[in-house]
Enzyme design. Structure first.
Site, PDB file in Angstrom:
ATOM      1  N   GLN A 132       0.823  -1.201   0.000  1.00 19.09           N
ATOM      2  CA  GLN A 132       0.000   0.000   0.000  1.00 19.09           C
ATOM      3  C   GLN A 132       0.857   1.252   0.000  1.00 19.09           C
ATOM      4  O   GLN A 132       1.570   1.520   0.966  1.00 19.09           O
ATOM      5  CB  GLN A 132      -0.921  -0.009   1.230  1.00 19.09           C
ATOM      6  CG  GLN A 132      -1.820   1.205   1.361  1.00 19.09           C
ATOM      7  CD  GLN A 132      -2.773   1.071   2.547  1.00 19.09           C
ATOM      8  OE1 GLN A 132      -2.797   0.052   3.225  1.00 19.09           O
ATOM      9  NE2 GLN A 132      -3.566   2.084   2.796  1.00 19.09           N
ATOM     10  N   GLY A 133       0.806   2.032  -1.077  1.00 20.25           N
ATOM     11  CA  GLY A 133       1.591   3.244  -1.201  1.00 20.25           C
ATOM     12  C   GLY A 133       0.793   4.482  -0.846  1.00 20.25           C
ATOM     13  O   GLY A 133       0.410   5.256  -1.734  1.00 20.25           O
ATOM     14  N   SER A 135       1.213   6.443   2.793  1.00 24.00           N
ATOM     15  CA  SER A 135       1.937   7.378   3.644  1.00 24.00           C
ATOM     16  C   SER A 135       3.236   7.868   3.002  1.00 24.00           C
ATOM     17  O   SER A 135       3.897   7.133   2.267  1.00 24.00           O
ATOM     18  CB  SER A 135       2.268   6.717   4.986  1.00 24.00           C
ATOM     19  OG  SER A 135       1.092   6.452   5.717  1.00 24.00           O
ATOM     20  N   SER A 167       4.115  -1.573   4.409  1.00 26.10           N
ATOM     21  CA  SER A 167       4.178  -2.951   4.895  1.00 26.10           C
ATOM     22  C   SER A 167       4.389  -3.930   3.755  1.00 26.10           C
ATOM     23  O   SER A 167       3.710  -3.856   2.721  1.00 26.10           O
ATOM     24  CB  SER A 167       2.889  -3.311   5.639  1.00 26.10           C
ATOM     25  OG  SER A 167       2.708  -2.494   6.768  1.00 26.10           O
ATOM     26  N   GLU A 250     -10.618  -1.868   5.160  1.00 26.16           N
ATOM     27  CA  GLU A 250      -9.563  -2.250   6.100  1.00 26.16           C
ATOM     28  C   GLU A 250     -10.129  -2.684   7.440  1.00 26.16           C
ATOM     29  O   GLU A 250      -9.503  -3.437   8.174  1.00 26.16           O
ATOM     30  CB  GLU A 250      -8.601  -1.072   6.290  1.00 26.16           C
ATOM     31  CG  GLU A 250      -7.338  -1.420   7.027  1.00 26.16           C
ATOM     32  CD  GLU A 250      -6.341  -0.278   7.040  1.00 26.16           C
ATOM     33  OE1 GLU A 250      -5.161  -0.530   7.287  1.00 26.16           O
ATOM     34  OE2 GLU A 250      -6.749   0.877   6.782  1.00 26.16           O
ATOM     35  N   ASN A 374      -4.293   7.693  16.711  1.00 30.20           N
ATOM     36  CA  ASN A 374      -5.404   8.027  17.608  1.00 30.20           C
ATOM     37  C   ASN A 374      -5.923   9.437  17.371  1.00 30.20           C
ATOM     38  O   ASN A 374      -7.136   9.691  17.370  1.00 30.20           O
ATOM     39  CB  ASN A 374      -4.950   7.906  19.062  1.00 30.20           C
ATOM     40  CG  ASN A 374      -4.978   6.480  19.575  1.00 30.20           C
ATOM     41  OD1 ASN A 374      -5.333   5.558  18.838  1.00 30.20           O
ATOM     42  ND2 ASN A 374      -4.592   6.294  20.822  1.00 30.20           N
ATOM     43  N   GLU A 375      -4.981  10.370  17.192  1.00 28.29           N
ATOM     44  CA  GLU A 375      -5.389  11.766  17.017  1.00 28.29           C
ATOM     45  C   GLU A 375      -6.237  11.943  15.760  1.00 28.29           C
ATOM     46  O   GLU A 375      -7.245  12.666  15.764  1.00 28.29           O
ATOM     47  CB  GLU A 375      -4.146  12.653  16.951  1.00 28.29           C
ATOM     48  CG  GLU A 375      -3.360  12.741  18.252  1.00 28.29           C
ATOM     49  CD  GLU A 375      -2.502  11.515  18.529  1.00 28.29           C
ATOM     50  OE1 GLU A 375      -1.972  11.401  19.650  1.00 28.29           O
ATOM     51  OE2 GLU A 375      -2.354  10.646  17.630  1.00 28.29           O
TER      52      GLU A 375
END
Length: 393
Positions: A132-133, A135, A167, A250, A374-375
C-alpha cells in the site's frame, strides 16, 4: 450429530475450515504455526508464500468477494468463522492479505472489467502480493498532503516520489499508489489511484528496522517508475474517493479473527501471571480481568458494526474500531511487561533475542500510530460524526 454433513450449515462450515487447517498445519506446513506475526514478519518467507498458494488452490482466498466470478461470496457469518478458525489454529501471518482484503474489494467496487479480470485471479491464487503506497514523510496521518507525482506520458504514467511505512513492500509484486496527477492541485483534489509494478529498476525498497529488530515496514522510492495508462482505478483525479473507500474495507471481518489472536495473547499472559505469582497481586489481577472484559466489548462492537442488515455500517464505526483495538492491544503489551516484573527488561538471548512478551510490548507501541493515529481517528469522529469545527492546530 457427529458428521459435518449433519450439522447446521454454519457449524458444518466451521468444522470444514477447522479440519482443513488442522490437516494442512500438521503436514508440510506444520513448522509455520504461530510464525510471521507482528515482530516476526521475517520468518519463513518462502514457506509462507507457498502457504498462500495452498490457500488459493483450496479456495480460501477471496471468500468474501461479492462477485462469484472471482471469489466465493460467502456470508458475513462464514467469513467471520474462517478468520476466527484461522487465528485459533495459529496459522501463519498472511503475506497476501493486503491484496485480498484491501486492493481486491477496491477493484471490485471501482475497477473496470478488464482490471478485475487482470488482477483478481492472481490474488485469488495466492501468487500476486501487494503493498500500500499511501503514507509519505510529509503525508502520513494527513494523507491529503501527498506529494508523490505521476505524469501521463503517452501510454504510461511516470511516477516520482517517496512512500514510507509500506508494509511488506520487500515481498510485494505490485503497489497501489496515491499520486498527484493534476499539476497545481491541492489537498484531496487531483489525486489518482495507480497500480504500479514493483519489479522495475526505478523502484527502490529500503527496510525500516523496528523496535523488535525486524522490518515489516519499508521506504519505497519511485524515481520515474512506470505504470500502464489503464492501470488507474476510478477516474484520474478522483483517487481520494477510491482511497477512502479502500480504508473502509480495512476494518472488515478479519478484525474478529484478529481478536482471537488477541485472546490467545491474553491467555498466555494470564497463565504466566498464575505461574510466576503475579496473579496474587490484586492490582495486576484487576488489570487482567479488565483486559478480558474490554476484549468482549470489542467483539460485540465489531459484530454490531459489521451487521449491515439495516443498511451500510455507520460512518463512525471504522474510527471507533481502530481506537478500541489499538489502545487495548497497547495496554496488553504493558500488562505483559508488568506480569514479568523486573525480568521484563532482560532479553531472551544475545544479541537481541526477544521473548514473546517483549515482542508484544515493543510492536504494540505502534498500534496507535499506524493505520491512522489516535489523534486522526478522534478528529474524524469529532468533525464528521459530531459536526465539530475542523482542528486548525
Amino acid at each position: 450429530m457427529n458428521a459435518a454433513s449433519d450439522l447446521p450449515p454454519d457449524a458444518a462450515f466451521r468444522a470444514e475450515v477447522r479440519d482443513w487447517l488442522e490437516t494442512e498445519l500438521s503436514g508440510d506446513f506444520r513448522e509455520l504455526r504461530g510464525s510471521g506475526g507482528p515482530g516476526r514478519e521475517h520468518e519463513h518467507l518462502a514457506e509462507r508464500a507457498a502457504w498462500e498458494r495452498r490457500l488459493g488452490a483450496a479456495g480460501w482466498i477471496g471468500i468474501g468477494w461479492p462477485d462469484p466470478r472471482y471469489g466465493r461470496a460467502l456470508s458475513l457469518t462464514q467469513q467471520v468463522i474462517f478468520h476466527e478458525e484461522y487465528a485459533r489454529a495459529a496459522a501463519p501471518g498472511r503475506l497476501g492479505h493486503i491484496g485480498e482484503q484491501l486492493l481486491a474489494p477496491t477493484v471490485l467496487a471501482h475497477g473496470t472489467e478488464e482490471q478485475k479480470t487482470r488482477f483478481l485471479p492472481g490474488i485469488a491464487a495466492g501468487e500476486d502480493f501487494w503493498c500500500q503506497g499511501y503514507s509519505e514523510p510529509d503525508a502520513g496521518s494527513d494523507l491529503a498532503n501527498v506529494g508523490t507525482r505521476a505524469v501521463l506520458d503517452d501510454d504510461r504514467w511516470v511516477v516520482t516520489g517517496q512512500k514510507i511505512w509500506t508494509s511488506l513492500a520487500h515481498v510485494a509484486d505490485w503497489c497501489f499508489v496515491i499520486a498527484r496527477t493534476e499539476p497545481g492541485s491541492q489537498r484531496h483534489a487531483g489525486l489518482s489511484f495507480l497500480l504500479v509494478p514493483m519489479d522495475q529498476p526505478d523502484v527502490t525498497v529500503r527496510p525500516i528496522v523496528q523496535l523488535t529488530g525486524t522490518s515489516e515496514f519499508n521506504e519505497v522510492f519511485f524515481d520515474g517508475a512506470v505504470a500502464a495508462a489503464g492501470d488507474v482505478v476510478g477516474e484520474p483525479g478522483n483517487g481520494w474517493r477510491v482511497a477512502m473507500s479502500l480504508l473502509g474495507f480495512e476494518r472488515g471481518v478479519s478484525t474478529l479473527g484478529q481478536q482471537i489472536g488477541f485472546a490467545r495473547e491474553l491467555a498466555a499472559i494470564t497463565e504466566r501471571a498464575r505461574s510466576n505469582g503475579a496473579a496474587d497481586d490484586p492490582v495486576l489481577a484487576d488489570r487482567i480481568v479488565s483486559a478480558w472484559v474490554d476484549l468482549q466489548v470489542m467483539r460485540y462492537t465489531a459484530l454490531r458494526t459489521l451487521d449491515t442488515s439495516g443498511g451500510e455500517p455507520p460512518a463512525w464505526s471504522a474510527s471507533v474500531s481502530k481506537l478500541l483495538w489499538a489502545n487495548w492491544h497497547r495496554r496488553l503489551g504493558e500488562l505483559a511487561m508488568a506480569v514479568e516484573g523486573p525480568a521484563a527488561v532482560v532479553t531472551g538471548g544475545l544479541p537481541y533475542e526477544l521473548t514473546d512478551e517483549q515482542r508484544l510490548f515493543l510492536f504494540s507501541r505502534a498500534d496507535t500510530i499506524y493505520g491512522g493515529s489516535n489523534e486522526v481517528q478522534r478528529n474524524v469522529l469529532a468533525e464528521r460524526t459530531l459536526g465539530l469545527p475542523r482542528d486548525c492546530a
